[in-house]
Design a protein around this motif. Sequence first.
Motif, PDB file in Angstrom:
ATOM      1  N   LYS A   1       0.821  -1.209   0.000  1.00 51.79           N
ATOM      2  CA  LYS A   1       0.000   0.000   0.000  1.00 51.79           C
ATOM      3  C   LYS A   1       0.860   1.268   0.000  1.00 51.79           C
ATOM      4  O   LYS A   1       0.395   2.348  -0.381  1.00 51.79           O
ATOM      5  N   LEU A   2       2.119   1.160   0.438  1.00 47.23           N
ATOM      6  CA  LEU A   2       3.003   2.312   0.486  1.00 47.23           C
ATOM      7  C   LEU A   2       3.539   2.685  -0.895  1.00 47.23           C
ATOM      8  O   LEU A   2       4.091   3.769  -1.071  1.00 47.23           O
ATOM      9  N   MET A   3       3.367   1.798  -1.869  1.00 45.33           N
ATOM     10  CA  MET A   3       3.896   2.036  -3.210  1.00 45.33           C
ATOM     11  C   MET A   3       2.941   2.877  -4.044  1.00 45.33           C
ATOM     12  O   MET A   3       1.715   2.773  -3.897  1.00 45.33           O
TER      13      MET A   3
ATOM     14  N   PHE B   1      -3.964  -5.643  -5.796  1.00 43.25           N
ATOM     15  CA  PHE B   1      -5.056  -5.750  -4.827  1.00 43.25           C
ATOM     16  C   PHE B   1      -4.851  -4.789  -3.656  1.00 43.25           C
ATOM     17  O   PHE B   1      -5.813  -4.340  -3.031  1.00 43.25           O
ATOM     18  N   SER B   2      -3.598  -4.447  -3.385  1.00 44.51           N
ATOM     19  CA  SER B   2      -3.302  -3.536  -2.279  1.00 44.51           C
ATOM     20  C   SER B   2      -3.658  -2.090  -2.597  1.00 44.51           C
ATOM     21  O   SER B   2      -3.829  -1.279  -1.683  1.00 44.51           O
ATOM     22  N   VAL B   3      -3.740  -1.745  -3.880  1.00 42.25           N
ATOM     23  CA  VAL B   3      -3.935  -0.335  -4.248  1.00 42.25           C
ATOM     24  C   VAL B   3      -5.157  -0.118  -5.137  1.00 42.25           C
ATOM     25  O   VAL B   3      -5.388   0.997  -5.613  1.00 42.25           O
ATOM     26  N   VAL B   4      -5.970  -1.164  -5.355  1.00 39.80           N
ATOM     27  CA  VAL B   4      -7.035  -1.083  -6.350  1.00 39.80           C
ATOM     28  C   VAL B   4      -8.038   0.027  -6.054  1.00 39.80           C
ATOM     29  O   VAL B   4      -8.539   0.687  -6.973  1.00 39.80           O
ATOM     30  N   ASN B   5      -8.324   0.290  -4.793  1.00 44.74           N
ATOM     31  CA  ASN B   5      -9.339   1.292  -4.484  1.00 44.74           C
ATOM     32  C   ASN B   5      -8.894   2.714  -4.789  1.00 44.74           C
ATOM     33  O   ASN B   5      -9.729   3.610  -4.895  1.00 44.74           O
TER      34      ASN B   5
END
Length: 342
Positions: free
Chosen positions: A70-72, A134-138
């Motif tokens: 998520k930090l990327m 999946f970590s950043v899709v939203n």
Amino acid sequence: MSEQETPAKLAAASAKPDIAKRKAWRFSRPDAPGFADFVAGGKRRKAFVKYWLTDNVWNGLHLAGHYGMKLMPMDVCSNFGARLGVFALPRYHKVAQKRARATIAQLCPHMSEAQREALYIENCKAQGRLMTEFSVVNRIARQPERMVLHNPEYIQDAAKAGPIIIVGMHLGNWEIGPIILRQIGVQPYTFYVPPVERAKAWIAERVRSKTGLRFIPPGMQGIRPAVSLLKKGGVVSVFADEAFAGKIRGPLFGREPHLEGNIALTIRLARMTGATICPWYNVRTGDGFRFDAYALPPFKLPPEEKPGERLAEDIRLLNAVIEPVVLAHLDQWYFLDNALPS
């Protein structure tokens, strides 16, 4: 020939394919092993240790990976996944690699060996991107220029007229589907089977809920709620391409119609409720986290005089919509590493 196998019956059987019935599948979560299992020893103790110790190590790693990525930035996360897929899948998923190459050979006999290998590598990249994205899709909801939906009026107009079944395909990154649909005023319910791993299940439900997706229980338990929603004019989402236990169920790819899978489920739901079928898919454009999504012309099933008499034809009708799309984008198809049943 037995007495029952009259020429008339044999002729009828050859004219209308026989689709074997299957038992209804019911979803159930496994119970957590208790201390009594530890005391019992043997397999029950091993299950206790696996659930409470070994699995929790992996649960921690899954959570750390999810929140670490998520930090990327979005494109960095996606490109990291592409490199990870090319590195890991051929090395650590040997069975899936063998199935993928065999499936490519069956579906692409016109390609050279070098072209097939290039297709496999591109699919590895796509698989890897899906895992990390999946970590950043939203975040993509805040950058709508990354998603272009072509022909949104197909879905909007059908939804205004009555119940719809949105039929998706596992191409591009289908997790953006609820985000796109919400932007055009459509919020679907979908059948949802959670991952087995507890951390993955928690992450998946959290992420998908934030996209605007609403869940229907999987298996037989979800049929009645889905029918009720559709009869009230609602929206249900189903993915018609799928694999189970390493074997492709849909598309048919030249096989006879069958009842194992979501193509048949979609047809039955549409017949029971009069819902319009709205196919759609998305594909990745270039490198990174950008997509073109396409709504295809919606359709209703042709009328039938006797319930179920058109089942095989209806399955072929829906398959004829999804199969060419999947074949045109095998490099991004999630189920390419599954086998085609003979």
